[in-house]
Design an enzyme around this catalytic site. Structure first.
Site, PDB file in Angstrom:
ATOM      1  CD1 TRP A  29      -2.133   2.148   1.762  1.00  0.00           C
ATOM      2  CD2 TRP A  29      -3.237   0.769   0.400  1.00  0.00           C
ATOM      3  NE1 TRP A  29      -3.316   2.751   1.445  1.00  0.00           N
ATOM      4  CE2 TRP A  29      -4.027   1.915   0.600  1.00  0.00           C
ATOM      5  CE3 TRP A  29      -3.725  -0.232  -0.430  1.00  0.00           C
ATOM      6  CZ2 TRP A  29      -5.269   2.093   0.016  1.00  0.00           C
ATOM      7  CZ3 TRP A  29      -4.962  -0.064  -1.007  1.00  0.00           C
ATOM      8  CH2 TRP A  29      -5.719   1.089  -0.786  1.00  0.00           C
ATOM      9  CB  SER A  63       0.462  -0.626   7.277  1.00  0.00           C
ATOM     10  OG  SER A  63       1.149   0.178   6.346  1.00  0.00           O
ATOM     11  CG  PHE A  64      -3.644  -4.803  10.543  1.00  0.00           C
ATOM     12  CD1 PHE A  64      -3.649  -4.013  11.689  1.00  0.00           C
ATOM     13  CD2 PHE A  64      -4.099  -6.106  10.625  1.00  0.00           C
ATOM     14  CE1 PHE A  64      -4.090  -4.531  12.891  1.00  0.00           C
ATOM     15  CE2 PHE A  64      -4.543  -6.627  11.826  1.00  0.00           C
ATOM     16  CZ  PHE A  64      -4.550  -5.843  12.968  1.00  0.00           C
ATOM     17  CD  GLU A  65      -2.816  -6.748   5.665  1.00  0.00           C
ATOM     18  OE1 GLU A  65      -4.042  -6.809   5.937  1.00  0.00           O
ATOM     19  OE2 GLU A  65      -2.261  -5.703   5.278  1.00  0.00           O
ATOM     20  CB  VAL A  88      -0.673   4.445   7.918  1.00  0.00           C
ATOM     21  CG1 VAL A  88      -2.174   4.655   8.073  1.00  0.00           C
ATOM     22  CG2 VAL A  88      -0.332   2.960   8.020  1.00  0.00           C
ATOM     23  CB  ILE A  89      -1.312   8.880   4.067  1.00  0.00           C
ATOM     24  CG1 ILE A  89       0.137   8.601   3.628  1.00  0.00           C
ATOM     25  CG2 ILE A  89      -1.672  10.350   3.902  1.00  0.00           C
ATOM     26  CD1 ILE A  89       0.395   8.779   2.153  1.00  0.00           C
ATOM     27  CB  THR A  93     -12.544   6.754   8.072  1.00  0.00           C
ATOM     28  OG1 THR A  93     -11.386   6.010   7.655  1.00  0.00           O
ATOM     29  CG2 THR A  93     -13.403   7.086   6.865  1.00  0.00           C
ATOM     30  CG  HIS A  95      -8.443   2.455   7.854  1.00  0.00           C
ATOM     31  ND1 HIS A  95      -8.795   1.134   8.027  1.00  0.00           N
ATOM     32  CD2 HIS A  95      -7.331   2.466   7.080  1.00  0.00           C
ATOM     33  CE1 HIS A  95      -7.919   0.377   7.389  1.00  0.00           C
ATOM     34  NE2 HIS A  95      -7.021   1.161   6.803  1.00  0.00           N
ATOM     35  NE  ARG A 134       8.088  12.724   8.906  1.00  0.00           N
ATOM     36  CZ  ARG A 134       7.729  13.977   8.646  1.00  0.00           C
ATOM     37  NH1 ARG A 134       7.399  14.327   7.400  1.00  0.00           N
ATOM     38  NH2 ARG A 134       7.704  14.895   9.596  1.00  0.00           N
TER      39      ARG A 134
END
Length: 156
Positions: A29, A63-65, A88-89, A93, A95, A134
């Site tokens: 992602w 990212s969760f994985e 993660v941006i 929501t 999330h 970054r």
């Protein structure tokens, strides 16, 4: 490692990584960002002596994985350190909050229950511009910083 507080790579005592093996788990992602983090990470590992054959990259959808991917790599005794790379941006929501908190907790737990250091390379930014800064932009490359941390922790 906070970019503002760190010294230059040349000033740091980075051990020789020539006899080390690294596992890198990278999220697919936000590929523009995670690809740049991965490039910085791999090139820095090699800069400090890691053999390209001893740098193993595994990809996960998001990212969760990263937690699951890192856990699977901890089962392989040949790794000296594992690095997770993701981005993660923030969106509209909650999330963002759930993913960031979950990954942080999951990687922290791996570091307290496993014998292999797992280096946290998850960018958590408000917008794409901050992530780009970054991932090779004006604030450096956090993937490169993660490589240095991994080498140091492997020697800990």
């Amino acid at each position: 490692m906070a970019t503002e507080l760190r010294t230059s790579e040349e000033d740091m005592q980075v051990p020789d990584a020539s006899n080390m093996c690294f596992g890198i788990v990278v999220a697919e992602w936000n590929p523009e960002i995670t690809g740049a983090l991965l490039d910085g990470c791999v090139s820095t590992l090699e800069k400090y002596g890691a053999d390209p054959e001893n740098v193993h990259v595994k990809r996960v959808p998001g990212s969760f994985e990263l937690i699951y991917g890192a856990r699977q790599l901890t089962r392989n005794d040949s790794y000296d350190a594992i690095i997770i790379l993701g981005s993660v941006i923030r969106g509209e929501t909650p999330h963002f909050d759930y993913i960031c908190e979950g990954v942080t907790y999951g990687i922290a737990r791996l570091n307290t229950t496993q014998d292999i250091p797992v280096v946290f390379g998850l960018l958590t930014t408000e917008n794409l511009e901050q992530a780009q800064e970054r991932a090779g932009g004006k604030l450096g490359n956090k993937g490169s910083e993660c490589a240095i941390v991994a080498i140091k922790m492997a020697k800990f």
